[in-house]
Design a protein around this motif. Structure first.
Motif, PDB file in Angstrom:
ATOM      1  N   GLU A  77      47.219  12.215  56.916  1.00 52.07           N
ATOM      2  CA  GLU A  77      46.789  13.106  55.835  1.00 52.07           C
ATOM      3  C   GLU A  77      48.001  13.671  55.089  1.00 52.07           C
ATOM      4  N   LYS A  80      49.149  10.964  52.900  1.00 53.21           N
ATOM      5  CA  LYS A  80      48.223  10.879  51.770  1.00 53.21           C
ATOM      6  C   LYS A  80      48.569  11.924  50.716  1.00 53.21           C
ATOM      7  N   SER A 171      32.283   9.209  46.127  1.00 56.25           N
ATOM      8  CA  SER A 171      33.031   8.961  47.360  1.00 56.25           C
ATOM      9  C   SER A 171      32.295   7.949  48.235  1.00 56.25           C
ATOM     10  N   TYR A 172      30.986   8.109  48.360  1.00 58.72           N
ATOM     11  CA  TYR A 172      30.193   7.184  49.184  1.00 58.72           C
ATOM     12  C   TYR A 172      30.193   5.786  48.580  1.00 58.72           C
ATOM     13  N   GLU A 175      33.426   4.175  49.279  1.00 59.28           N
ATOM     14  CA  GLU A 175      33.537   3.836  50.701  1.00 59.28           C
ATOM     15  C   GLU A 175      32.808   2.536  51.010  1.00 59.28           C
ATOM     16  N   MET A 239      42.148   8.659  46.384  1.00 59.33           N
ATOM     17  CA  MET A 239      42.129   8.897  47.835  1.00 59.33           C
ATOM     18  C   MET A 239      41.621  10.299  48.134  1.00 59.33           C
ATOM     19  N   LYS A 242      38.191  10.409  49.403  1.00 57.50           N
ATOM     20  CA  LYS A 242      37.849   9.781  50.681  1.00 57.50           C
ATOM     21  C   LYS A 242      37.259  10.808  51.648  1.00 57.50           C
ATOM     22  N   ASN A 243      36.161  10.416  52.248  1.00 56.22           N
ATOM     23  CA  ASN A 243      35.434  11.230  53.253  1.00 56.22           C
ATOM     24  C   ASN A 243      34.651  12.395  52.656  1.00 56.22           C
ATOM     25  N   ARG A 244      34.707  12.576  51.338  1.00 55.13           N
ATOM     26  CA  ARG A 244      33.862  13.631  50.752  1.00 55.13           C
ATOM     27  C   ARG A 244      32.389  13.344  50.975  1.00 55.13           C
TER      28      ARG A 244
END
Length: 335
Positions: A77, A80, A171-172, A175, A239, A242-244
């Protein structure tokens, strides 16, 4: 870790060993923790033994589980964050208000305090927070390092003019999709909103949709990705998304996945042609010639009514039925 035979120090036998996961107690910063750790036992005498590479693995397991339990930032992280703001170790350290070599130490494995970890996490999650930190510590950083990081922060801040649900939805999509163009993204978002409205009577995200020449468009999303034109979206800046998607409910994810598994199999151009046959876009473009620019609002209730009609005929909860609808739309277009 490869299983090989070794000499057991307990029974002095050249033998194999058994790998297990066990809970072990550790004291870190005066706190007691129990972590799942990989251990090895001699196949001959059953005693616990050390095998090559095991200690490094155990240290990694402890580090990962401790950071996760205490919500401490991970090394990747921090890397990142450096990529997002195009900034080196020393200027990042100073920009966040740390000592010059603090970030270097963290990248080598030192675990940050909760206070410093939270600063890094806040900078990673909020361009505005990062920008304020940079400005606060501007006099400590070289001018060109500050200017590069400031430019990145200002560009990233534009992203957060979009609603949280829209960001999580994008975000999804990122992904789950190997690559997606801005045109395809716009249409996928439109179909997601339409199906969600039809099934649950509320919008998934707040943004309004407009009837442009090339189909339904979300203006704020267009402005964010317009530089990619007809090319796949690919930029380290994103980036930060990401993961949101983890903020989405299971219901919301299911609808997005339905759309990706059906409409998501087609190019942006094909999806554009499908929307050109649908009432919401056609009605909102009433009075315009085919290539005449327009920026008319497609009301959410128009989208909802149209997709409810489709749901009655095809059942939008069923991927086979959605694909049947798409195939019939494509056949209609080719007539």
């Amino acid at each position: 870790m490869n299983k090989k035979k070794i000499i057991c120090p307990e029974c002095r036998t050249y033998t194999g060993y058994i790998i297990r996961k066990e809970k072990r107690k550790y004291i870190i910063r005066d706190q007691e923790y129990y972590f799942d750790i990989t251990v090895a036992y001699c196949e001959k005498c059953g005693e616990e033994i050390e095998v090559p590479g095991l200690l490094d693995l155990q240290m990694k397991e402890v580090d990962e589980q401790y950071r996760k339990k205490e919500n401490i930032v991970f090394i990747d992280e921090i890397e990142k964050l450096m990529t997002l703001y195009d900034i080196g170790k020393a200027p990042l350290s100073l920009g966040l208000g740390f000592g010059e070599i603090t970030i270097t130490r963290y990248l080598k494995g030192q675990v940050p305090s909760k206070e410093y970890s939270d600063i890094i996490k806040n900078a990673l999650e909020s361009p505005k927070y990062m920008l304020n930190k940079l400005i606060e510590n501007k006099n400590k950083i070289a001018a060109n390092a500050f200017e590069k990081a400031e430019k990145c922060a200002l560009n990233l801040e534009k992203m957060f003019n979009i609603s949280s649900k829209m960001l999580s939805t994008i975000s999804y999509i990122f992904e789950e999709s190997l690559e997606i163009t801005p045109l395809a993204l716009q249409k996928i978002l439109y179909f997601i909103q339409g199906i969600y409205l039809a099934l649950y009577d509320v919008p998934l995200f707040d943004e309004d949709c407009y009837a442009w020449v090339h189909g339904p468009v979300y203006n704020s999303v267009y402005n964010l990705f317009k530089e990619f034109k007809y090319n796949p979206i690919d930029d380290d800046r994103f980036m930060i998304l990401k993961n949101r998607f983890e903020e989405l409910t299971e219901q919301e994810r299911n609808v997005i996945q339905l759309v990706l598994n059906s409409f998501g199999n087609y190019s942006g151009k094909v999806l554009e042609e499908i929307t050109h046959q649908e009432d919401p876009w056609i009605n909102s473009r009433n009075g315009y010639s085919f290539l005449e620019p327009s920026d008319n609002l497609i009301e959410k209730n128009q989208i909802q009514l149209y997709f409810k009609k489709i749901d009655k005929e095809y059942s939008l909860r069923n991927i086979k039925e959605i694909n049947r609808h798409i195939n019939e739309q494509l056949e209609l277009k080719n007539k």
